[in-house]
Motif scaffolding. Structure first.
Motif, PDB file in Angstrom:
ATOM      1  N   ALA A 130       1.020  -1.868   0.163  1.00 46.15           N
ATOM      2  CA  ALA A 130      -0.292   0.216   0.042  1.00 46.15           C
ATOM      3  C   ALA A 130       0.526   1.327   0.132  1.00 46.15           C
ATOM      4  CB  ALA A 130      -0.854  -0.113   1.177  1.00 46.15           C
ATOM      5  N   VAL A 271      -3.399   0.429  -3.717  1.00 44.70           N
ATOM      6  CA  VAL A 271      -2.872  -0.487  -3.596  1.00 44.70           C
ATOM      7  C   VAL A 271      -2.485  -1.731  -4.309  1.00 44.70           C
ATOM      8  CG1 VAL A 271      -4.268  -2.634  -2.462  1.00 44.70           C
ATOM      9  CG2 VAL A 271      -4.323  -0.812  -1.469  1.00 44.70           C
ATOM     10  N   LEU A 309     -16.697  -1.878  -3.347  1.00 48.83           N
ATOM     11  CA  LEU A 309     -15.424  -2.017  -2.844  1.00 48.83           C
ATOM     12  C   LEU A 309     -15.527  -0.951  -2.143  1.00 48.83           C
ATOM     13  CD1 LEU A 309     -13.137  -4.073  -5.238  1.00 48.83           C
ATOM     14  CD2 LEU A 309     -14.068  -4.692  -2.813  1.00 48.83           C
ATOM     15  N   ASN A 310     -15.683   0.698  -3.088  1.00 51.63           N
ATOM     16  CA  ASN A 310     -15.655   1.734  -3.294  1.00 51.63           C
ATOM     17  C   ASN A 310     -16.171   1.894  -0.924  1.00 51.63           C
ATOM     18  OD1 ASN A 310     -16.232   3.202  -5.951  1.00 51.63           O
ATOM     19  ND2 ASN A 310     -14.502   2.518  -5.818  1.00 51.63           N
ATOM     20  N   THR A 313     -13.366   0.871   0.348  1.00 52.38           N
ATOM     21  CA  THR A 313     -11.748   1.223   0.131  1.00 52.38           C
ATOM     22  C   THR A 313     -11.765   2.783  -0.439  1.00 52.38           C
ATOM     23  OG1 THR A 313     -12.812   1.407  -2.035  1.00 52.38           O
ATOM     24  CG2 THR A 313     -10.886  -0.507  -1.559  1.00 52.38           C
ATOM     25  N   ASN A 314     -12.834   3.380   0.101  1.00 48.40           N
ATOM     26  CA  ASN A 314     -13.357   4.909   0.133  1.00 48.40           C
ATOM     27  C   ASN A 314     -14.191   5.492   1.065  1.00 48.40           C
ATOM     28  OD1 ASN A 314     -12.754   4.035  -3.364  1.00 48.40           O
ATOM     29  ND2 ASN A 314     -11.778   6.067  -2.598  1.00 48.40           N
ATOM     30  N   SER A 319     -13.871  11.402   0.922  1.00 45.95           N
ATOM     31  CA  SER A 319     -13.044  10.398  -0.534  1.00 45.95           C
ATOM     32  C   SER A 319     -14.195  10.646  -1.663  1.00 45.95           C
ATOM     33  CB  SER A 319     -13.651   8.965   0.422  1.00 45.95           C
ATOM     34  OG  SER A 319     -13.201   8.217   1.112  1.00 45.95           O
ATOM     35  N   PRO A 362      -8.548   4.120  -4.902  1.00 40.37           N
ATOM     36  CA  PRO A 362      -8.230   3.557  -2.798  1.00 40.37           C
ATOM     37  C   PRO A 362      -7.561   4.702  -2.226  1.00 40.37           C
ATOM     38  CG  PRO A 362      -8.198   1.233  -3.214  1.00 40.37           C
ATOM     39  CD  PRO A 362      -7.906   2.004  -4.667  1.00 40.37           C
ATOM     40  N   ALA A 366      -9.816   4.453   4.220  1.00 43.38           N
ATOM     41  CA  ALA A 366      -9.866   3.147   4.181  1.00 43.38           C
ATOM     42  C   ALA A 366      -9.045   2.354   5.620  1.00 43.38           C
ATOM     43  CB  ALA A 366      -9.341   2.445   3.171  1.00 43.38           C
ATOM     44  N   ALA A 371     -10.458  -3.171   3.454  1.00 44.52           N
ATOM     45  CA  ALA A 371     -10.228  -2.489   2.376  1.00 44.52           C
ATOM     46  C   ALA A 371      -9.155  -3.497   1.399  1.00 44.52           C
ATOM     47  CB  ALA A 371      -9.635  -1.360   2.447  1.00 44.52           C
ATOM     48  N   ILE A 375     -11.213  -5.692  -1.851  1.00 45.38           N
ATOM     49  CA  ILE A 375     -10.503  -6.113  -3.318  1.00 45.38           C
ATOM     50  C   ILE A 375      -9.910  -7.381  -3.680  1.00 45.38           C
ATOM     51  CG2 ILE A 375      -8.761  -5.830  -4.031  1.00 45.38           C
ATOM     52  CD1 ILE A 375      -8.357  -2.754  -2.805  1.00 45.38           C
TER      53      ILE A 375
END
Length: 468
Positions: A130, A271, A309-310, A313-314, A319, A362, A366, A371, A375
């Motif tokens: 990351a 990531v 996923l957001n 990840t966000n 974000s 991302p 997060a 996260a 993913i």
């Protein structure tokens, strides 16, 4: 060395007086409780200690508040910031009645994701790296009272300070908007501070690869070496802890808020992921950019499930002020070799072992455990169901003609949309029992409170636009 023996050696060699037990709650904040070393015995290290779980949003109700911490001795490190010699240990959360791992513990979910990939036979090792970006300011003021709402940020690096009077004179070295990438001192005023951050991160067992100034004034990046999924998430938490504390020692303040300033690049957390089976990198092959078919399917899963996923990840309303075109933020769901405007990038590497996927949407708000796990589950869903990501796009996505751009899906454009998407698209996360409905529903409920607060709060810009 056996983890418990190593822990005892650390205590003896460093004359440890206190042990700090740390864990991460749903929102991603690191929490801790400190015990005198004389109180801790072998039972504590194996059976754990109790805390009040009702004090953390999204966890326990008041009538079932008991929650246990079991230390993971492999994570023991000395804290470099405390004057009293203190050993830190990352803990897992468990249910005291059943003795089982707590299903809303983010670290437990990350462990399940890591174990799931082995259980289905696709790979036995998940590597994750990351790159959290961050801002460092000299002064930050904010207020959110009903009759006084606003904020003010300052840093000596900002171009607004070009004519400011300083004791000893204004030396004139300022980073202009969008012009900070890889700047050198004296424009880059954070060189020594980042070196100190890197040193303290290393002292806590994390391998630092490089550091540099980022694009925006007062924005920075420190890169660390990839590790396995859970360990990489542990190291993001260590990273943030060290960055904030070193900044504090320099009389400054560091933030991982994705978009604190309008008109400049926001902070992302790119990531990098790769899967291995034994010593074989299964993302290497003879398809596009030297990728394997499995890797393309993995990308297909990420693109298909990106809006859901957001939510992980966000995960902040802020974000989505970063996820707008024009600031290197990957809004369009496409993949490409070396194209930094794509949601999934394939970094250049001639060695098959370097083949990996870089997920660029991302951000560092997060919770890394959630996260990385989410993913990974999306990518595995892509492999299991052979999800075709479509053709790669090597053009600058921001300059695509409108008729081409309209054919490409986007990430979620708000936290509300991300949470709605997670509500409807959750089956891939539940495979193998990694996530479950109880956790997902509690997470959505918790995050919707943030959405509601922002949506019902008048904004200073609204006064500028509408007051008169």
């Amino acid at each position: 060395m056996d983890p418990l023996k190593r822990l005892l050696k650390l205590i003896k060699d460093n004359d440890v007086q206190e042990i700090d037990f740390r864990f991460t709650e749903i929102g991603g904040k690191l929490k801790h409780i400190t015990y005198d070393v004389a109180i801790i015995d072998s039972d504590t290290m194996t059976k754990g200690l109790m805390i009040d779980g009702s004090s953390f949003d999204g966890w326990k109700a008041i009538n079932e508040s008991d929650m246990g911490l079991i230390p993971d001795p492999t994570t023991a490190q000395m804290d470099p910031f405390l004057s009293v010699p203190t050993l830190t240990i990352i803990c897992n959360i468990f249910e005291p009645v059943t003795g089982e791992r707590y299903n809303r513990d983010p670290r437990a979910i990350a462990e399940k994701a890591e174990n799931y990939v082995r259980s289905i036979g696709i790979a036995d090792t998940v590597h994750v790296g990351a790159e959290p970006e961050f801002f460092v300011f000299d002064d930050v003021k904010y207020q959110a009272d009903p009759y006084n709402t606003g904020f003010k940020l300052d840093s000596a690096e900002l171009p607004i300070n070009s004519d400011k009077s300083y004791e000893g004179g204004n030396l004139g070295h300022r980073i202009q908007t969008k012009a900070g990438y890889l700047s050198t001192p004296p424009e880059d005023s954070g060189q020594e501070m980042r070196s100190e951050m890197s040193a303290q991160i290393r002292s806590m067992g994390v391998t630092v690869e490089k550091h540099h100034h980022e694009v925006a004034p007062a924005q920075h990046e420190i890169s660390t070496q990839f590790k396995t999924l859970v360990r990489s998430a542990d190291e993001v938490q260590i990273f943030k802890y060290c960055v904030r504390n070193v900044a504090e020692r320099y009389g400054k303040t560091a933030t991982f808020m994705p978009k604190p300033v309008i008109g400049v690049n926001g902070s992302g957390m790119h990531v990098h992921l790769s899967l291995w089976k034994g010593d074989k990198p299964i993302f290497a092959g003879d398809e596009y950019a030297g990728l394997s078919e499995s890797c393309l399917y993995y990308i297909g899963g990420i693109i298909k499930h990106a809006k859901a996923l957001n939510a992980f990840t966000n995960p902040s309303t802020n974000s989505y002020k970063r996820l707008v075109p024009g600031y290197e933020a990957p809004v369009l769901l496409a993949y490409s070799a070396r194209n930094r405007s794509a949601a999934c990038r394939i970094p250049f590497g001639s060695n098959p072992e370097a083949k990996r996927v870089e997920v660029r949407f991302p951000d560092p708000a997060a919770n890394p455990y959630l996260a990385f796990a989410a993913i990974q589950m999306a990518g595995l869903d892509g492999i299991r169901n052979k999800i075709d990501p479509g053709p790669a796009i090597d053009k600058d996505l921001y300059d695509l003609p409108l008729h081409e751009k309209e054919k490409i899906s986007t990430v979620s454009l708000s936290l509300r949309e991300a949470l709605d998407s997670l509500h409807d698209d959750r089956a891939f996360l539940k495979a193998g029992g990694v996530f479950n409905d109880d956790f997902i529903d509690s997470y959505i409920k918790l995050k919707m409170e943030e959405v509601t607060l922002l949506e019902t709060t008048p904004h200073p810009v609204e006064f500028q636009m509408y007051y008169s």
